[in-house]
Write an enzyme that holds these catalytic residues in place. Structure first.
Site, short mmCIF file in Angstrom:
data_model
loop_
_atom_site.label_atom_id
_atom_site.label_comp_id
_atom_site.label_asym_id
_atom_site.label_seq_id
_atom_site.Cartn_x
_atom_site.Cartn_y
_atom_site.Cartn_z
CE LYS A 66 -3.79 3.32 2.15
NZ LYS A 66 -4.35 1.74 2.50
CE LYS A 115 -10.37 1.52 -2.80
NZ LYS A 115 -10.05 0.59 -1.75
CE LYS A 159 -14.34 3.94 6.25
NZ LYS A 159 -13.72 2.85 6.88
#
Ligand code: TYM
Length: 329
Positions: A111, A194, A197
């Site tokens: 992140k 992966k 969203k």
């Protein structure tokens, strides 16, 4: 009876990663365990969603849970922020979670790399809030995808540390769970990594048939094998991974053979893959619209789930506070 708990952040729509990584596993457990399933709306605040969208995000995920087969008769379904006991336990656990170990988690580092301008404290302590979600119900099993493995490790560490520090056996060590096998990583359609969203590489339970076919047909591949039994490039391997998840074993064997003897046509593989994905998702999609409109039903589900969750959470919090030394006058 063992307790099972899991949750999903309230951003966007549920994708195949959420469904096959976590939700479907959970649904299969509903008959045998004491079950909790929740919507992690507090976790979604790390990215500052617009207030006008916040509630509808929660409602969307709740609807998609129910359409997927979460059964309010069997499971307590609730919204994280409706259970303030979680936040109180989070504060207690924050006191025994160390900056260094939080900074070392892979999800945090990722992140920071992707959004260096928004490295907030909530992001750093994200795994602590997650541990509070789990430990407040003293859950034993947590059905999650592979990406959450390290967070479960952190939940175990905090459970052990709390028990040791205060000389109690309050928290069991929660285990990540997937029926009889390793945790799953559902790949995206963009060739690497992966399905997620925020990655724009996903297929949603909400997608219609046409959209699913279009997305799958556009998935990244390569020029095709030129030598017998050659090694698959990552994008092709990802399509096979998806095929293994959604299709019959014979179908996988058939395409694997075609790959190995160089007769494979990726167009055929994709068509089959899209058809098999639709077989899983279209029945869910049909229910989504109907459930979303039924406000009274959604209210009933949440009321009942919140009551059960708060009852369980407040019993744990009472014990945790007693262990720490809180006494009322
Ligand atoms: P979230 O919302 O990112 O994902 C929800 C669940 O879906 C799984 N998942 C995947 N599994 C396999 N392949 C993928 N591509 C894939 N993408 C997502 C995740 O592993 C997860 O199980 N922090 C959590 C939510 C949470 C939680 C909890 C989960 C908050 N508190 C307590 C369990 C217990 C999260 O962000 O998941």
């Amino acid at each position: 009876m063992e307790t099972v708990l899991s949750g999903i952040r309230s951003t966007g729509h549920l994708h195949l990663g959420n469904y096959f990584g976590a939700l479907r596993n959970y649904i299969k457990m509903q008959d045998e365990y004491n079950c909790f399933f929740f919507i992690a709306d507090l976790h979604s605040l790390t990215t500052h969603p617009h207030p006008d969208d916040f509630h509808s995000g929660v409602k969307t995920i709740l609807t998609e849970y129910l359409a997927s087969g979460l059964d309010p008769e069997k499971s307590a379904i609730f919204v994280q922020s409706d259970v303030p006991e979680i936040v109180e336990l989070y504060v207690l656990l924050n006191m025994i979670a160390y900056k260094g170990e939080l900074e070392r988690t892979a999800a945090f580092k990722e992140k920071v790399r992707k959004n260096p301008e928004n490295v907030n404290a909530g992001l750093l302590t994200y795994p602590v809030l997650m541990a509070a979600d789990i430990l407040v119900h003293r859950a034993n099993k947590v059905p999650v995808g592979k990406d959450q493995e390290q967070h479960l490790e952190m939940a175990r560490l905090l459970a052990r540390r709390f028990n040791n520090l205060y000389g109690v056996e309050l928290f069991p060590e929660p285990q990540a769970f997937n029926f009889g096998s390793d945790l799953v990583k559902v790949p995206g359609l963009d060739g690497s990594g992966k399905m997620g969203k925020s990655e724009g590489n996903g297929i949603y339970l909400f997608d219609d048939e046409k959209t699913i076919h279009k997305k799958v047909m556009k998935a990244v591949t390569d020029a095709g094998p030129v030598e017998q039994n050659s090694k698959m490039a990552e994008p092709v391997e990802n399509l096979f991974t998806l095929l293994k998840i959604v299709s019959a074993p014979e179908t996988v064997v058939q395409f694997k053979e075609a790959f190995n003897n160089c007769t494979i046509r990726y167009g055929d593989l994709k068509k089959q893959l899209a058809t098999d994905i639709c077989r899983h998702t279209l029945p869910i999609r049909e229910k989504i619209e109907e459930i979303y409109k039924d406000e009274a039903f959604l209210q009933r589900v949440i009321k009942r789930g919140t009551e059960k969750a708060r009852e369980s959470a407040s019993a744990t919090l009472y014990e945790a506070k007693k262990a720490v030394g809180f006494r009322s006058f």
